[in-house]
Scaffold this motif. Structure first.
Motif, PDB file in Angstrom:
ATOM      1  N   ALA A 165      25.779 -51.935 -25.069  1.00  0.00           N
ATOM      2  CA  ALA A 165      25.389 -50.787 -24.242  1.00  0.00           C
ATOM      3  C   ALA A 165      26.582 -49.896 -23.934  1.00  0.00           C
ATOM      4  O   ALA A 165      26.467 -48.661 -23.909  1.00  0.00           O
ATOM      5  CB  ALA A 165      24.741 -51.279 -22.947  1.00  0.00           C
ATOM      6  N   GLU A 166      27.748 -50.497 -23.708  1.00  0.00           N
ATOM      7  CA  GLU A 166      28.953 -49.717 -23.438  1.00  0.00           C
ATOM      8  C   GLU A 166      29.357 -48.891 -24.656  1.00  0.00           C
ATOM      9  O   GLU A 166      29.808 -47.744 -24.518  1.00  0.00           O
ATOM     10  CB  GLU A 166      30.083 -50.666 -23.049  1.00  0.00           C
ATOM     11  CG  GLU A 166      31.381 -49.970 -22.654  1.00  0.00           C
ATOM     12  CD  GLU A 166      31.257 -49.179 -21.367  1.00  0.00           C
ATOM     13  OE1 GLU A 166      32.067 -48.248 -21.172  1.00  0.00           O
ATOM     14  OE2 GLU A 166      30.353 -49.487 -20.564  1.00  0.00           O
ATOM     15  N   LYS A 209      27.182 -45.783 -24.883  1.00  0.00           N
ATOM     16  CA  LYS A 209      27.293 -44.814 -23.800  1.00  0.00           C
ATOM     17  C   LYS A 209      27.962 -43.525 -24.258  1.00  0.00           C
ATOM     18  O   LYS A 209      27.519 -42.421 -23.892  1.00  0.00           O
ATOM     19  CB  LYS A 209      28.088 -45.438 -22.642  1.00  0.00           C
ATOM     20  CG  LYS A 209      28.186 -44.522 -21.427  1.00  0.00           C
ATOM     21  CD  LYS A 209      28.892 -45.220 -20.281  1.00  0.00           C
ATOM     22  CE  LYS A 209      30.370 -45.373 -20.579  1.00  0.00           C
ATOM     23  NZ  LYS A 209      31.121 -45.893 -19.408  1.00  0.00           N
ATOM     24  N   LYS A 210      29.011 -43.624 -25.067  1.00  0.00           N
ATOM     25  CA  LYS A 210      29.722 -42.422 -25.518  1.00  0.00           C
ATOM     26  C   LYS A 210      28.816 -41.536 -26.374  1.00  0.00           C
ATOM     27  O   LYS A 210      28.823 -40.311 -26.240  1.00  0.00           O
ATOM     28  CB  LYS A 210      30.965 -42.823 -26.300  1.00  0.00           C
ATOM     29  CG  LYS A 210      32.015 -43.544 -25.466  1.00  0.00           C
ATOM     30  CD  LYS A 210      33.238 -43.894 -26.302  1.00  0.00           C
ATOM     31  CE  LYS A 210      34.287 -44.605 -25.451  1.00  0.00           C
ATOM     32  NZ  LYS A 210      35.484 -44.980 -26.238  1.00  0.00           N
ATOM     33  N   GLN A 212      26.339 -39.816 -24.051  1.00  0.00           N
ATOM     34  CA  GLN A 212      26.984 -38.765 -23.258  1.00  0.00           C
ATOM     35  C   GLN A 212      27.230 -37.508 -24.082  1.00  0.00           C
ATOM     36  O   GLN A 212      27.038 -36.386 -23.594  1.00  0.00           O
ATOM     37  CB  GLN A 212      28.291 -39.288 -22.674  1.00  0.00           C
ATOM     38  CG  GLN A 212      28.109 -40.268 -21.533  1.00  0.00           C
ATOM     39  CD  GLN A 212      29.416 -40.809 -21.011  1.00  0.00           C
ATOM     40  OE1 GLN A 212      30.444 -40.748 -21.695  1.00  0.00           O
ATOM     41  NE2 GLN A 212      29.406 -41.347 -19.806  1.00  0.00           N
TER      42      GLN A 212
END
Length: 210
Positions: free
Chosen positions: A185-186, A189-190, A193
């Motif tokens: 998930a991390e 995220k980019k 975004q």
């Protein structure tokens, strides 16, 4: 004097100020959220207990009155848990709506005080995007954060404690997989975004053209 003191303490550019301003709704959310998310453990416990007692009845060692008491207790506890769920969801939504209204009032108030030249320099489309999309995204993030404190934090902690009590070896083995999903998930995220920023930029251009 009280109104001036409250307005002086409130800082519209601080997210924490919006949480403090809605402390009453958040207090109700906290109480009902704890009852609901911890109460979720009672469902599996009652089901297992009733299954075991049914086996005792079939074997002739249990009585119908004992099962009846379990069923009545299960129905009452389930009703309390579900009512708490309703209260929590209702006041989380009320909290989000109040924050949305307060943020947009602050933003529109600042826009009214600006000159037409400064508005054109900043761009009408960008201003409308900030007034609608940015506030909605911020409020949605605050709502999800408030919800997940209980639906994820409290509920998973309660389930983890229950599973450790049942079988700590199997529980530790199962807990090896959540960190993998967190890392995945991390990484995503980019990408999300970047896509969100591009969407807002295009929305601002559309608002300007409109």
């Amino acid at each position: 004097m009280k109104t001036n003191r409250k307005s002086a303490e409130f800082q519209p550019n601080r997210v924490l100020s919006y949480f403090k301003a809605e402390w009453r709704a958040l207090l109700i959310v906290t109480v009902s959220g704890l009852i609901y998310n911890i109460g979720l453990l009672t469902g599996p416990w009652f089901e297992g207990t009733m299954t075991g007692y049914l086996v005792e009845i079939l074997n002739g060692t249990g009585q119908f009155s004992g099962m009846l008491m379990l069923v009545i207790s299960f129905a009452v506890v389930t009703a309390v848990v579900q009512i708490s769920r309703y209260v929590k969801r209702f006041y989380v939504r009320r909290f989000a709506n109040n924050v949305n209204r307060r943020m947009k009032e602050t933003l529109y108030g600042s826009l009214v005080k600006k000159s037409r030249a400064s508005l054109r320099e900043e761009g009408e489309g960008n201003i409308m995007t900030k007034a609608i999309l940015d506030v909605d995204d911020c409020v949605e993030g605050m709502r999800k954060f408030t919800t997940e404190i209980f639906d994820t934090g409290v509920a998973l902690t309660a389930y983890l404690c229950m599973l450790l009590w049942y079988d700590w070896r199997l529980t530790i083995l199962c807990m090896l997989f959540p960190p993998i999903s967190y890392v995945t998930a991390e990484k995503m995220k980019k990408v999300i975004q970047k896509a969100g920023a591009a969407y807002k930029e295009q929305s601002g251009r559309l608002s300007t053209a409109t």
